[in-house]
Design an enzyme around this catalytic site. Structure first.
Site, short mmCIF file in Angstrom:
data_model
loop_
_atom_site.label_atom_id
_atom_site.label_comp_id
_atom_site.label_asym_id
_atom_site.label_seq_id
_atom_site.Cartn_x
_atom_site.Cartn_y
_atom_site.Cartn_z
N SER A 28 0.84 -1.21 0.00
CA SER A 28 0.00 0.00 0.00
C SER A 28 0.86 1.25 0.00
O SER A 28 1.61 1.52 0.94
CB SER A 28 -0.91 0.00 1.23
OG SER A 28 -1.46 1.30 1.38
N HIS A 77 -1.18 -1.24 -4.28
CA HIS A 77 -2.46 -0.87 -3.66
C HIS A 77 -2.50 0.64 -3.44
O HIS A 77 -1.61 1.21 -2.81
CB HIS A 77 -2.55 -1.62 -2.33
CG HIS A 77 -3.85 -1.49 -1.62
ND1 HIS A 77 -4.94 -2.30 -1.87
CD2 HIS A 77 -4.24 -0.65 -0.62
CE1 HIS A 77 -5.94 -1.98 -1.07
NE2 HIS A 77 -5.53 -0.97 -0.28
N ASP A 105 -4.73 3.77 -1.97
CA ASP A 105 -5.82 4.10 -1.04
C ASP A 105 -6.32 5.52 -1.27
O ASP A 105 -5.64 6.48 -0.91
CB ASP A 105 -5.31 3.99 0.40
CG ASP A 105 -5.04 2.55 0.79
OD1 ASP A 105 -6.00 1.76 0.80
OD2 ASP A 105 -3.87 2.22 1.09
N MET A 137 -8.98 8.36 -0.24
CA MET A 137 -9.88 8.71 0.87
C MET A 137 -10.48 10.09 0.63
O MET A 137 -9.80 10.98 0.09
CB MET A 137 -9.10 8.74 2.18
CG MET A 137 -8.36 7.45 2.48
SD MET A 137 -7.40 7.61 3.98
CE MET A 137 -6.52 6.06 3.97
N HIS A 178 -8.18 1.12 -4.14
CA HIS A 178 -9.11 0.95 -3.00
C HIS A 178 -9.74 2.30 -2.70
O HIS A 178 -9.09 3.18 -2.15
CB HIS A 178 -8.31 0.41 -1.80
CG HIS A 178 -9.11 0.27 -0.55
ND1 HIS A 178 -8.51 0.10 0.68
CD2 HIS A 178 -10.44 0.27 -0.32
CE1 HIS A 178 -9.45 0.00 1.61
NE2 HIS A 178 -10.63 0.11 1.04
N MET A 180 -11.96 4.59 -0.67
CA MET A 180 -12.68 4.80 0.59
C MET A 180 -13.42 6.12 0.47
O MET A 180 -13.08 7.12 1.12
CB MET A 180 -11.67 4.82 1.75
CG MET A 180 -11.17 3.43 2.10
SD MET A 180 -9.64 3.46 3.03
CE MET A 180 -8.49 3.49 1.67
N MET A 190 -11.40 -5.58 5.44
CA MET A 190 -10.60 -4.64 6.23
C MET A 190 -10.32 -5.29 7.59
O MET A 190 -11.24 -5.70 8.29
CB MET A 190 -11.35 -3.32 6.44
CG MET A 190 -11.49 -2.45 5.21
SD MET A 190 -9.94 -2.07 4.35
CE MET A 190 -8.97 -1.29 5.64
N ASP A 228 -6.58 -6.28 4.34
CA ASP A 228 -5.92 -4.98 4.37
C ASP A 228 -5.95 -4.40 5.79
O ASP A 228 -7.02 -4.16 6.34
CB ASP A 228 -6.67 -4.05 3.41
CG ASP A 228 -6.06 -2.67 3.26
OD1 ASP A 228 -4.98 -2.44 3.82
OD2 ASP A 228 -6.68 -1.85 2.55
C1 DX5 Z 1 -6.21 1.83 5.51
C2 DX5 Z 1 -5.76 1.43 4.15
C3 DX5 Z 1 -4.64 0.47 4.12
C4 DX5 Z 1 -3.37 0.94 4.80
C5 DX5 Z 1 -2.76 -0.25 5.45
O1 DX5 Z 1 -7.42 2.48 5.43
O2 DX5 Z 1 -6.83 0.82 3.41
O3 DX5 Z 1 -4.36 0.01 2.80
O4 DX5 Z 1 -2.45 1.52 3.93
O5 DX5 Z 1 -1.69 0.16 6.20
P1 DX5 Z 1 -0.92 -0.81 7.20
O6 DX5 Z 1 -0.46 -1.99 6.39
O7 DX5 Z 1 0.16 0.04 7.73
O8 DX5 Z 1 -1.93 -1.24 8.26
ZN ZN Z 2 -6.37 -0.11 1.45
#
Ligand code: DX5
Ligand code: ZN
Length: 214
Positions: free
Chosen positions: A6, A31, A33, A35, A64, A66, A135, A173
């Site tokens: 990620s 990956h 993310d 947000m 991904h 969010m 998650m 994740d």
């Molecule tokens: C959190 C993200 C993850 C995050 C995971 O909302 O979806 O992908 O980057 O980070 P680690 O591996 O540090 O928990």
């Molecule tokens: Zn993620």
């Protein structure tokens, strides 16, 4: 095991260095993310950054989202050349048509579940999915601790997938490291997402390999 590091945990002052490491590593995908500060209490990066990442990343992009109303962004995610578009079940009212539109756009469709959303909610759509992302932390931040109940959810999801003849892969994740990764592999996970464990490691490529061999 497939591994999707990620980018959220990368060095944002030098993304090209970290993406170069990913290109040369054994990682199966990258990956990303996204947000929106509404669906989750944080904002990460948006399309201007994703466009730049897509230009230099040679691994398939695992996006991904969010964000609320993810269905509005299908064509933008497609234009990145993304391999997979993950949307949250909790953020999408019309999951079936959205999954159809993701497929029509030529991408793999993944549906993500928050820690408190039961696997059974996917019973009537599992056959249409390429991936389910569980998650194992509340979404929004990297570096949180793995929620152990996720292991039970992986086993339940595996049963549902087998029972329904689905080809969906199981991705997990949040809080993934060598030890939680091993437990997830035993429970039936197919793809591990890891942020901090990879990018904060002294040898990120070795950290990726340690998950690959689980
Ligand atoms: C959190 C993200 C993850 C995050 C995971 O909302 O979806 O992908 O980057 O980070 P680690 O591996 O540090 O928990
Ligand atoms: Zn993620």
């Amino acid at each position: 095991m497939l591994v999707s590091p990620s980018l959220l945990a990368a060095d944002f002052t030098n993304l090209s260095k970290d993406i170069d490491m990913i290109n040369r590593s054994e990682a199966d995908m990258l990956h990303l993310d996204v947000m929106d500060g509404v669906f989750v209490p944080n904002i990460s990066f948006g399309f201007p950054v994703l466009d730049s990442v897509a230009k230099i990343c040679r691994k398939p992009l695992d996006v991904h989202l969010m964000i609320v109303e993810p269905e509005k962004w299908i064509s933008q995610v497609r234009d990145l050349g993304a391999y997979m578009m993950n949307i949250h079940q909790e953020a999408c009212l019309h999951l079936y048509s959205t999954v159809c539109h993701i497929h029509e756009a030529g991408m793999k469709a993944g549906v993500t579940l928050n820690p408190a959303t039961p696997v059974s909610t996917l019973e009537d759509i599992i056959a249409d999915l390429d991936m389910v992302l569980l998650m194992s932390v509340e979404p929004g931040f990297g570096g949180q601790s793995f929620i152990p109940h996720t292991l039970e959810k992986v086993r339940k999801l595996k049963e549902l997938i087998i029972r329904s003849g689905s080809k969906a892969m199981i991705q997990v994740d949040g809080g993934v490291n060598a030890s939680t990764g091993k437990a997830l592999a035993e429970a039936g996970a197919d793809i591990l997402v890891a942020g901090s464990y990879v990018f904060k490691a002294t040898d990120p490529a070795a950290a990726i390999n340690s998950l690959k061999t689980l």
